[in-house]
Write a protein that holds these residues in place. Sequence first.
Motif, PDB file in Angstrom:
ATOM      1  N   UNK A 150       0.889  -1.033  -0.149  1.00 56.65           N
ATOM      2  CA  UNK A 150      -0.005  -0.175  -0.017  1.00 56.65           C
ATOM      3  C   UNK A 150       0.806   1.371   0.003  1.00 56.65           C
ATOM      4  N   UNK A 151       0.341   2.273  -0.364  1.00 63.20           N
ATOM      5  CA  UNK A 151       1.119   3.538  -0.485  1.00 63.20           C
ATOM      6  C   UNK A 151       0.183   4.898  -0.010  1.00 63.20           C
ATOM      7  N   UNK A 152       0.878   5.895   0.255  1.00 62.65           N
ATOM      8  CA  UNK A 152      -0.125   6.947   0.390  1.00 62.65           C
ATOM      9  C   UNK A 152      -0.959   7.545  -0.567  1.00 62.65           C
ATOM     10  N   UNK A 153      -2.118   7.941  -0.175  1.00 65.31           N
ATOM     11  CA  UNK A 153      -2.974   8.109  -1.404  1.00 65.31           C
ATOM     12  C   UNK A 153      -2.965   9.947  -1.113  1.00 65.31           C
ATOM     13  N   UNK A 154      -2.527  10.184  -2.412  1.00 64.37           N
ATOM     14  CA  UNK A 154      -2.140  11.692  -2.871  1.00 64.37           C
ATOM     15  C   UNK A 154      -2.463  12.205  -4.145  1.00 64.37           C
ATOM     16  N   UNK A 155      -3.256  13.316  -4.143  1.00 64.01           N
ATOM     17  CA  UNK A 155      -3.799  13.636  -5.633  1.00 64.01           C
ATOM     18  C   UNK A 155      -2.366  13.949  -6.388  1.00 64.01           C
ATOM     19  N   UNK A 156      -1.768  14.827  -5.894  1.00 65.59           N
ATOM     20  CA  UNK A 156      -0.443  15.421  -6.574  1.00 65.59           C
ATOM     21  C   UNK A 156       0.731  15.303  -5.713  1.00 65.59           C
ATOM     22  N   UNK A 157       1.769  14.793  -6.391  1.00 63.59           N
ATOM     23  CA  UNK A 157       3.197  14.650  -5.746  1.00 63.59           C
ATOM     24  C   UNK A 157       4.150  15.688  -6.563  1.00 63.59           C
ATOM     25  N   UNK A 158       4.834  16.632  -5.636  1.00 61.40           N
ATOM     26  CA  UNK A 158       5.733  17.527  -6.271  1.00 61.40           C
ATOM     27  C   UNK A 158       6.926  16.994  -6.161  1.00 61.40           C
ATOM     28  N   UNK A 159       7.899  17.295  -7.222  1.00 59.37           N
ATOM     29  CA  UNK A 159       9.246  17.087  -7.047  1.00 59.37           C
ATOM     30  C   UNK A 159      10.112  18.089  -5.925  1.00 59.37           C
ATOM     31  N   UNK A 160      10.722  17.337  -5.246  1.00 63.75           N
ATOM     32  CA  UNK A 160      11.348  18.126  -4.001  1.00 63.75           C
ATOM     33  C   UNK A 160      12.477  19.240  -4.541  1.00 63.75           C
ATOM     34  N   UNK A 161      12.419  20.519  -4.202  1.00 63.95           N
ATOM     35  CA  UNK A 161      13.118  21.425  -4.715  1.00 63.95           C
ATOM     36  C   UNK A 161      13.516  22.350  -3.282  1.00 63.95           C
ATOM     37  N   UNK A 162      14.558  23.295  -3.674  1.00 60.42           N
ATOM     38  CA  UNK A 162      14.818  23.986  -2.437  1.00 60.42           C
ATOM     39  C   UNK A 162      13.989  24.926  -1.783  1.00 60.42           C
ATOM     40  N   UNK A 163      12.992  25.309  -2.409  1.00 57.55           N
ATOM     41  CA  UNK A 163      11.651  25.987  -2.236  1.00 57.55           C
ATOM     42  C   UNK A 163      10.659  25.202  -1.248  1.00 57.55           C
ATOM     43  N   UNK A 164      10.326  24.220  -1.779  1.00 60.23           N
ATOM     44  CA  UNK A 164       9.186  23.531  -1.333  1.00 60.23           C
ATOM     45  C   UNK A 164       9.720  22.156  -0.260  1.00 60.23           C
ATOM     46  N   UNK A 166      10.732  22.481   2.813  1.00 58.57           N
ATOM     47  CA  UNK A 166      10.234  22.600   4.135  1.00 58.57           C
ATOM     48  C   UNK A 166       8.572  22.250   4.370  1.00 58.57           C
ATOM     49  N   UNK A 167       7.768  22.791   3.391  1.00 57.18           N
ATOM     50  CA  UNK A 167       6.405  22.525   3.335  1.00 57.18           C
ATOM     51  C   UNK A 167       6.263  21.034   3.347  1.00 57.18           C
ATOM     52  N   UNK A 168       6.995  20.165   2.232  1.00 58.21           N
ATOM     53  CA  UNK A 168       7.032  18.702   2.070  1.00 58.21           C
ATOM     54  C   UNK A 168       7.286  18.031   3.469  1.00 58.21           C
ATOM     55  N   UNK A 169       8.386  18.472   4.310  1.00 58.22           N
ATOM     56  CA  UNK A 169       8.829  17.692   5.380  1.00 58.22           C
ATOM     57  C   UNK A 169       7.649  18.130   6.440  1.00 58.22           C
ATOM     58  N   UNK A 170       7.088  19.194   6.654  1.00 58.20           N
ATOM     59  CA  UNK A 170       6.105  19.330   7.525  1.00 58.20           C
ATOM     60  C   UNK A 170       4.812  18.513   7.225  1.00 58.20           C
ATOM     61  N   UNK A 171       4.296  18.512   5.752  1.00 58.80           N
ATOM     62  CA  UNK A 171       3.222  17.821   5.587  1.00 58.80           C
ATOM     63  C   UNK A 171       3.554  16.311   5.749  1.00 58.80           C
TER      64      UNK A 171
END
Length: 459
Positions: A150-164, A166-171
């Motif tokens: 099984x995997x996490x159900x997510x509608x959109x998955x963004x490529x990790x960059x320097x800008x996003x 921190x929000x990805x880690x918090x999420x």
Amino acid sequence: DTKDVEDRASRSSGQGSSSSSAAQSIAQHPYRGLDNEAAERVHELARTLTSQSMLHSTTSNNADQNSSSSTHNTQHNNADSRSIFSTDMMGVNPVFTNPDTPGYNPKLDPNSDEFSSTAWVQNMANISSSDPEFYKPYTLGCVWKNLSASGDSADVSYQSTFVNIVPKLLTKAFRILKPRKDEDTFQILKPMDGCLNPGELLVVLGRPGSGCTTLLKSISSNSHGFKVAKDSTVSYDGLSSSDIKKHYRGEVVYNAESDIHLPHLTVYQTLFTVARLKTPQNRIKGVDRESYANHVTEVAMATYGLSHTRDTKVGNDLVRGVSGGERKRVSIAEVAICGSRFQCWDNATRGLDSATALEFIRALKTQADIGKSAATVAIYQCSQDSYDLFDKVCVLDDGYQLYFGSSKKAKKYFQDMGYVCPPRQTTADFLTSITSPTERIINKEYIAKGIKVPQTARE
């Protein structure tokens, strides 16, 4: 003068008798060209080509000259009566191949036009079996029971960059801390069982999105990006997935669909680097690391048709290099050089023509038959000739395992269930069409008799 006349008369009479016997032989055995019988005889003669072990001759030179001479002659006569394909041959050192050396065999020389990958694999197997205490040959199979992922159900998955980042880690932290719900996870693979013994080939068939890649990653201990259920069991002849990850990572290999290489390295440099990293300590006696790695690289390039791209860059989407099909063959050659006993290939025939794809499957079959390795291949378009080389088949649809078993019995299994295989359709296409509502054909006789035919993967 009288003696000369008598000699001439005897020679003329001898020539006359030989001419008459030759005429009789021609009348009894007329020449019919290269028919099937002649071709079979030539084939048998080619298979009985023999070689002389250079390793044994080097060892025997250090013994007493008289005893070594008699032993050498005896073994030479015995070797002449056996083929390099015989399993009882001691094996020939194929690394230092020189056409001027006595006992040279072009079938073991990757630089020869007569090179045979089958003969080379058989020869290496003969070498390993000749001294099992030193080479330590082994096999590895895999059994999985109640396997689900099984995997996490997510509608959109963004490529990790320097800008996003921190929000990805918090999420991610928030998803871990909050209570889990059923809608937060998506079950990729439903519970399934399977077994792949050493020396067998398994083909995984299914439409894109049916779970073929997840199955290959699960049984190869590459579960990055999804989670395998805790009650799932995957065993490699008694070894668990954690044991493989910690101690035997190189023995279970997963080859991804995408080809990622160092683009500025040439084909030879790429494969030679892999060969140097995977050169074993218990290699052929008397062969240094560089010579062994170079020979294995030459064999891989000759086996997969890469010898002409030796000095060409591998390249990628931005760097000009070899073609897409040749880049895929570089990836295949890399895994072949690793010599893993359990291999998982994800859509390995993508970008290859039908002839090259068939040769790739034949190479896997040769390794499985002779080296007792096991391989799992996910193919979206499989020809009939390629399908016939596989021992087992697994059919997936929407994460469900519709069939797992003998490849020869799969077609009849679904036909007895109520599906129709059109004429001239390959078995692999028929099995894949079962998973598509628009392609599968239901037997009308089953409908008339009121026999229910499954319409969904769950059924």
